[in-house]
Scaffold this motif. Sequence first.
Motif, PDB file in Angstrom:
ATOM      1  N   ILE A 262       0.837  -1.209   0.000  1.00  0.00           N
ATOM      2  CA  ILE A 262       0.000   0.000   0.000  1.00  0.00           C
ATOM      3  C   ILE A 262       0.870   1.257   0.000  1.00  0.00           C
ATOM      4  O   ILE A 262       0.593   2.227  -0.710  1.00  0.00           O
ATOM      5  N   GLU A 263       1.944   1.228   0.785  1.00  0.00           N
ATOM      6  CA  GLU A 263       2.871   2.361   0.823  1.00  0.00           C
ATOM      7  C   GLU A 263       3.474   2.633  -0.557  1.00  0.00           C
ATOM      8  O   GLU A 263       3.614   3.785  -0.978  1.00  0.00           O
ATOM      9  N   LEU A 264       3.794   1.578  -1.288  1.00  0.00           N
ATOM     10  CA  LEU A 264       4.407   1.742  -2.606  1.00  0.00           C
ATOM     11  C   LEU A 264       3.389   2.190  -3.650  1.00  0.00           C
ATOM     12  O   LEU A 264       3.759   2.795  -4.658  1.00  0.00           O
ATOM     13  N   GLY A 265       2.104   1.853  -3.439  1.00  0.00           N
ATOM     14  CA  GLY A 265       1.090   2.369  -4.358  1.00  0.00           C
ATOM     15  C   GLY A 265       0.194   1.349  -5.033  1.00  0.00           C
ATOM     16  O   GLY A 265      -0.788   1.716  -5.675  1.00  0.00           O
ATOM     17  N   ALA A 266       0.510   0.046  -4.935  1.00  0.00           N
ATOM     18  CA  ALA A 266      -0.329  -0.972  -5.565  1.00  0.00           C
ATOM     19  C   ALA A 266      -1.564  -1.262  -4.712  1.00  0.00           C
ATOM     20  O   ALA A 266      -1.707  -0.724  -3.606  1.00  0.00           O
ATOM     21  N   THR A 267      -2.444  -2.118  -5.211  1.00  0.00           N
ATOM     22  CA  THR A 267      -3.740  -2.369  -4.571  1.00  0.00           C
ATOM     23  C   THR A 267      -3.785  -3.776  -3.985  1.00  0.00           C
ATOM     24  O   THR A 267      -3.631  -4.765  -4.707  1.00  0.00           O
ATOM     25  N   VAL A 268      -3.996  -3.856  -2.672  1.00  0.00           N
ATOM     26  CA  VAL A 268      -4.145  -5.141  -1.982  1.00  0.00           C
ATOM     27  C   VAL A 268      -5.631  -5.458  -1.894  1.00  0.00           C
ATOM     28  O   VAL A 268      -6.406  -4.683  -1.321  1.00  0.00           O
ATOM     29  N   LYS A 269      -6.042  -6.599  -2.443  1.00  0.00           N
ATOM     30  CA  LYS A 269      -7.469  -6.925  -2.500  1.00  0.00           C
ATOM     31  C   LYS A 269      -7.901  -8.086  -1.611  1.00  0.00           C
ATOM     32  O   LYS A 269      -9.094  -8.375  -1.540  1.00  0.00           O
ATOM     33  N   SER A 270      -6.955  -8.767  -0.945  1.00  0.00           N
ATOM     34  CA  SER A 270      -7.396  -9.900  -0.122  1.00  0.00           C
ATOM     35  C   SER A 270      -6.530 -10.078   1.107  1.00  0.00           C
ATOM     36  O   SER A 270      -5.335  -9.751   1.116  1.00  0.00           O
ATOM     37  N   LEU A 271      -7.157 -10.592   2.157  1.00  0.00           N
ATOM     38  CA  LEU A 271      -6.500 -11.101   3.355  1.00  0.00           C
ATOM     39  C   LEU A 271      -7.326 -12.304   3.821  1.00  0.00           C
ATOM     40  O   LEU A 271      -8.460 -12.493   3.383  1.00  0.00           O
ATOM     41  N   SER A 272      -6.768 -13.085   4.721  1.00  0.00           N
ATOM     42  CA  SER A 272      -7.512 -14.255   5.194  1.00  0.00           C
ATOM     43  C   SER A 272      -7.064 -14.635   6.591  1.00  0.00           C
ATOM     44  O   SER A 272      -6.051 -14.142   7.102  1.00  0.00           O
ATOM     45  N   ASP A 273      -7.832 -15.510   7.223  1.00  0.00           N
ATOM     46  CA  ASP A 273      -7.382 -16.186   8.441  1.00  0.00           C
ATOM     47  C   ASP A 273      -7.874 -17.623   8.381  1.00  0.00           C
ATOM     48  O   ASP A 273      -8.367 -18.070   7.328  1.00  0.00           O
ATOM     49  N   SER A 274      -7.757 -18.346   9.468  1.00  0.00           N
ATOM     50  CA  SER A 274      -8.097 -19.774   9.444  1.00  0.00           C
ATOM     51  C   SER A 274      -9.586 -20.026   9.234  1.00  0.00           C
ATOM     52  O   SER A 274      -9.995 -21.143   8.906  1.00  0.00           O
ATOM     53  N   LYS A 275     -10.405 -18.975   9.392  1.00  0.00           N
ATOM     54  CA  LYS A 275     -11.859 -19.127   9.260  1.00  0.00           C
ATOM     55  C   LYS A 275     -12.373 -18.778   7.870  1.00  0.00           C
ATOM     56  O   LYS A 275     -13.444 -19.243   7.460  1.00  0.00           O
TER      57      LYS A 275
ATOM     58  N   VAL B  30     -11.286 -12.256   3.325  1.00  0.00           N
ATOM     59  CA  VAL B  30     -11.932 -10.969   3.097  1.00  0.00           C
ATOM     60  C   VAL B  30     -11.441 -10.421   1.765  1.00  0.00           C
ATOM     61  O   VAL B  30     -10.224 -10.348   1.534  1.00  0.00           O
ATOM     62  N   ILE B  31     -12.365 -10.031   0.902  1.00  0.00           N
ATOM     63  CA  ILE B  31     -12.034  -9.415  -0.367  1.00  0.00           C
ATOM     64  C   ILE B  31     -12.459  -7.945  -0.318  1.00  0.00           C
ATOM     65  O   ILE B  31     -13.585  -7.622   0.090  1.00  0.00           O
ATOM     66  N   ALA B  32     -11.546  -7.063  -0.702  1.00  0.00           N
ATOM     67  CA  ALA B  32     -11.817  -5.627  -0.783  1.00  0.00           C
ATOM     68  C   ALA B  32     -11.750  -5.229  -2.255  1.00  0.00           C
ATOM     69  O   ALA B  32     -10.647  -5.029  -2.788  1.00  0.00           O
ATOM     70  N   PRO B  33     -12.881  -5.126  -2.957  1.00  0.00           N
ATOM     71  CA  PRO B  33     -12.864  -4.839  -4.397  1.00  0.00           C
ATOM     72  C   PRO B  33     -12.089  -3.576  -4.759  1.00  0.00           C
ATOM     73  O   PRO B  33     -11.455  -3.524  -5.820  1.00  0.00           O
ATOM     74  N   ASP B  34     -12.138  -2.569  -3.883  1.00  0.00           N
ATOM     75  CA  ASP B  34     -11.419  -1.323  -4.155  1.00  0.00           C
ATOM     76  C   ASP B  34     -10.080  -1.250  -3.423  1.00  0.00           C
ATOM     77  O   ASP B  34      -9.395  -0.228  -3.500  1.00  0.00           O
ATOM     78  N   GLY B  35      -9.721  -2.314  -2.717  1.00  0.00           N
ATOM     79  CA  GLY B  35      -8.432  -2.361  -2.031  1.00  0.00           C
ATOM     80  C   GLY B  35      -8.520  -1.967  -0.568  1.00  0.00           C
ATOM     81  O   GLY B  35      -9.389  -1.195  -0.154  1.00  0.00           O
ATOM     82  N   PHE B  36      -7.623  -2.540   0.224  1.00  0.00           N
ATOM     83  CA  PHE B  36      -7.494  -2.181   1.636  1.00  0.00           C
ATOM     84  C   PHE B  36      -6.701  -0.878   1.761  1.00  0.00           C
ATOM     85  O   PHE B  36      -5.842  -0.574   0.932  1.00  0.00           O
ATOM     86  N   THR B  37      -6.984  -0.135   2.815  1.00  0.00           N
ATOM     87  CA  THR B  37      -6.200   1.058   3.135  1.00  0.00           C
ATOM     88  C   THR B  37      -5.242   0.747   4.276  1.00  0.00           C
ATOM     89  O   THR B  37      -5.356  -0.287   4.947  1.00  0.00           O
ATOM     90  N   LYS B  38      -4.309   1.653   4.511  1.00  0.00           N
ATOM     91  CA  LYS B  38      -3.386   1.506   5.637  1.00  0.00           C
ATOM     92  C   LYS B  38      -4.159   1.405   6.942  1.00  0.00           C
ATOM     93  O   LYS B  38      -3.844   0.559   7.792  1.00  0.00           O
ATOM     94  N   ASP B  39      -5.187   2.244   7.111  1.00  0.00           N
ATOM     95  CA  ASP B  39      -5.975   2.203   8.344  1.00  0.00           C
ATOM     96  C   ASP B  39      -6.685   0.868   8.516  1.00  0.00           C
ATOM     97  O   ASP B  39      -6.825   0.374   9.639  1.00  0.00           O
TER      98      ASP B  39
END
Length: 452
Positions: A239-252, A255-264
Amino acid sequence: MVQPSEPEFEQALNELTLSLGPFLAANPHYQKAFEIIQIPERIVQFRVVWEDDKGVAQVNRGFRVQYNSALGPYKGGLRLHPSVNLSILKFLGFEQTFKNALTGLSMGGGKGGSDFDPKGKSDNEIRRFCVAFMTELFRHIGQDTDVPAGDIGTGAREIGFLFGAYKKLKNEFVGMLTGKGLNWGGSHIRPEATGYGLIYFVEHMIAKSCPEFSLDKPSTIVAISGSGNVSQFTALKVIELGATVKSLSDSKGSVIAPDGFTKDDILSIGQLKLKGGTLESWVSEQSGQRFTYYPGKRPWTLLPVVHHALPGATQNEVSGEEAEALVKAGVRVVAEGSNMGCTEEAIEVFENARKAGKGVWYAPGKASNCGGVAVSGLEMAQNSQRLAWTNEEVDARLKNIMKEAYEQCLSAGSKWSGETLTGDVLPSLLAGANVAGFIKVADAMKEQGDWW
């Protein structure tokens, strides 16, 4: 040498065996080193009896696999998770041996931990477990012998409790653990190191293979799995460099963020994880429609377009089917933030796509995620000198280590993959990492009289 009950270790050994094929065919005298290097120098197993908050005695299994000390003191994390067993720790210690070799620092390979689960435990229960665990482990470690670090389930809190127990038992303040607090011997960038280092490695891969999908472009889509320390700092750096992160996960689930996750968003998830929360609960607390939660799913089949895939959760988290979905989604770089994040079938899919000139490039965790242990090694160096480097100094050293690791893998992969590289075919970083790490360890073992 391999037991039927050790599937993770067998997978790691099979990968190395295949990668070393062309090198050993040209250098058959190294075959003896390969036979010897498979066997750990020492395995310590012990019981850990601790008291829960109800005053009831609980028991867990404790382990330390001291795999190879040819290049320096054993170095590798302590994993606290119910899945911990000897197969997993042998695979991790085996991989750690070659990973540490790629950093260029004086570190051997080891791994340890317990089937204790910190989740759902109080701070006092975790403290009592850590004291009981260290009461046995302290006999087998030391700043010049074996220097453990954190891993899954072993964060700053656990490292603090373990260090305090060791200090009382030995009556000495030495750098026998890494990942310590900044006020008592820790290093800047250590929490961030694996995630940041992964991105520094990936930047070199992108520059050579697909600069049109550089990380300074918002149009570059990055899929990340996991949501722990490694994945959080991987995402923050992207995110700091400028690209778009669209997914994270855990064992359960994922989560998909169509517009990307923010630093916050990432910082909020980090606070949630410290409290033992889940991504499902985090999504339910968010206002608006920015996120979609997929229970029981990993991210790899949930995005129609992915340029770079960065597994950051645990071993074997990308299947062959999921790898095919990523190739179909246009993936160009797959680099592991987790250890052995891809199954053998997934690696085969990525390597076949690379050989076919499709521009898919895979980097194994022993190369792409070595930044974490690299900064652990830098922490050891600072402790030995009784000084602390600045944030900028450590970050600069980390960038240089990742650059050199990449160049070692690229060089060895070009020379020893057994392939004829023509047209758009990229060198195998998988073969490169395994061969480069093996040669360095094997040569040191020979010079020390461990094989001849």
